[in-house]
Design a protein around this motif. Sequence first.
Motif, short mmCIF file in Angstrom:
data_model
loop_
_atom_site.label_atom_id
_atom_site.label_comp_id
_atom_site.label_asym_id
_atom_site.label_seq_id
_atom_site.Cartn_x
_atom_site.Cartn_y
_atom_site.Cartn_z
N GLY A 24 0.84 -1.34 0.09
CA GLY A 24 0.02 0.00 -0.03
C GLY A 24 0.92 1.15 -0.05
N ASP A 25 0.25 2.38 -0.14
CA ASP A 25 0.92 3.57 0.09
C ASP A 25 0.32 4.62 1.06
N LYS A 26 0.88 5.66 1.46
CA LYS A 26 0.56 6.33 2.67
C LYS A 26 -0.76 7.29 2.13
N LYS A 27 -0.42 7.73 0.93
CA LYS A 27 -1.57 8.69 0.43
C LYS A 27 -2.83 7.98 0.54
N SER A 28 -2.81 6.75 0.07
CA SER A 28 -4.20 5.98 -0.05
C SER A 28 -4.67 5.35 1.46
N GLY A 29 -4.18 5.86 2.56
CA GLY A 29 -4.21 5.45 3.88
C GLY A 29 -4.25 4.09 3.98
N ASN A 30 -3.27 3.34 3.25
CA ASN A 30 -3.21 1.83 3.29
C ASN A 30 -1.98 1.23 4.12
N ALA A 66 -1.20 -3.61 4.92
CA ALA A 66 -2.05 -3.44 3.73
C ALA A 66 -1.31 -4.26 2.41
N THR A 67 -2.19 -4.85 1.59
CA THR A 67 -1.61 -5.63 0.57
C THR A 67 -2.28 -5.07 -0.80
N PHE A 69 -11.19 -4.81 -2.37
CA PHE A 69 -10.91 -4.89 -1.03
C PHE A 69 -11.25 -6.31 -0.50
N LEU A 70 -12.41 -6.82 -0.72
CA LEU A 70 -12.97 -7.82 -0.37
C LEU A 70 -12.14 -9.20 -0.97
N ALA A 71 -11.55 -8.98 -2.04
CA ALA A 71 -10.70 -10.02 -3.02
C ALA A 71 -9.30 -10.00 -2.26
N SER A 72 -9.08 -9.28 -1.57
CA SER A 72 -7.58 -9.06 -1.05
C SER A 72 -7.44 -9.78 0.37
N PRO A 73 -6.29 -10.12 0.78
CA PRO A 73 -5.71 -10.69 2.01
C PRO A 73 -6.49 -9.88 3.26
#
Length: 473
Positions: free
Chosen positions: A46-52, A64-65, A373-377
């Motif tokens: 993830g990246d900081k900008k997206s909040g991940n 976050a992946t 998101f639901l398809a992610s780990p």
Amino acid sequence: MRSTSSIIRTRRTARTARTAGTARTVAAVAAGALALSLTACGGTSGDKKSGNDRSSGGGGAETATVTLPRLNGAKLEVAAVWTGGEQANFKKVLAEFEKRTGAKVTFVPAQDPIINFLGSKVAGGRPPDVALLPQPGAIRQAVEKKWAKPLGPGAREQLAKNYSRGWQDIGKVDGKQYGAYYKAANKSLIWYNAKVFENAGAAEPKTWKDLLTTAQQVYDSGVTPFSVGGADGWTLTDWFENVYLSQAGPEKYDQLAQHRIKWTDPSVGDALTTLARIWSKKDYLAGGPNGALQTEFPTSVTQTFTGGDQPKAGMVYEGDFVQVNIGETKAKVGTDAKVFPFPAVGDTAPVVSGGDAAVILKDSEAAQALVTFLASPDAATIQAKLGGYLSPNRNVPDSAYPNEVQRTIARALIDSGDDFRFDMSDQAPQAFGGTPGKGEWKALQDFLKNPGDVAGTQAKLEKDAAAAYGGGS
């Protein structure tokens, strides 16, 4: 779509482990009970900008992946038939999505059959943005009615990274991806009150004959052997499917699932006759047949694990999700509540399973982001940690599951290859395999009440199946 070699099924309210607290049980389940499949690879950072970059709230994923967009001000509705703890745990997953994106997500409780619920919403001009559909047949219907929207590249990328080809394919219609399977279940399990078995001197059975012996031992000890949630017809279809798959074999199972053979086939009669060896014994069912028909699934579980060593029943059949309902009692999974694979009726023990797929009904950046998101780990890891849940996502770590029972189930699920069969009634048209008071649900409820009427039950099943499938086999 499910013409390979096991079965899977998640169901409605209860939809949502498999082996017990002894090494022998764990070995049995891991060795052969779960023939569900999955392979995939890792996620993206993830990246900081997206909040991940944060650790998930409420015990979620540590890292976050998946990168999600900022969706400040976006509003989404998500519909599913989940209730109780299952719904509460899923809301925690939705809360994490809100934290990461700034969107607002409202959970909409749906009624069974969900396809009818969605139809009323569509007709009123208020469909939810995303729905969790428990049947492949429902996905196809949503596509045919032009309600469902194809998944975008983000969701498809997560599926490719985290899911086997088989799990991707069952979410497709005519080669296009419409569903992302968020949840799976193993429905070839019988849970038992450990103290009852100890008092009865009963052992975990390996075959149907052994199961009958175990049931008699439990009965002789003063406890009714089985709790059956017959008020929910889907539990009875699960009983039938396990017996039928093991006794008739996978080829016949595929043929019946596709209505290429009739329900009047002798193999169906054989399976019903086998079921009747338990269902016809009134003293083997908590409350007798009439009581079973008034018992809803959650109660069928809780009454097996309350009352100490004198519960209303010693055993209850259903999937890994039984743990959610056991959690409503004082019993502890692995000690007070244990589990064994559904015994072999024929040469091989059955493995029946299924799943719930996220489907987009209102296409938007926010809806696509939620399914991604639901398809992610990340999403699956949050719910795995809360218990009573099994993910088909290969990249959910074993450590996410809260006890060894669930970790064993999850490992077996992921390690078992890419072959599986999907639950038979979930493959059928909704009118036959998924509607309360109709079709297979009603016919098997009637059979539970009158298990001597094998031929009449077969005739009723075939009449309803022929109508639902469009006539004939």
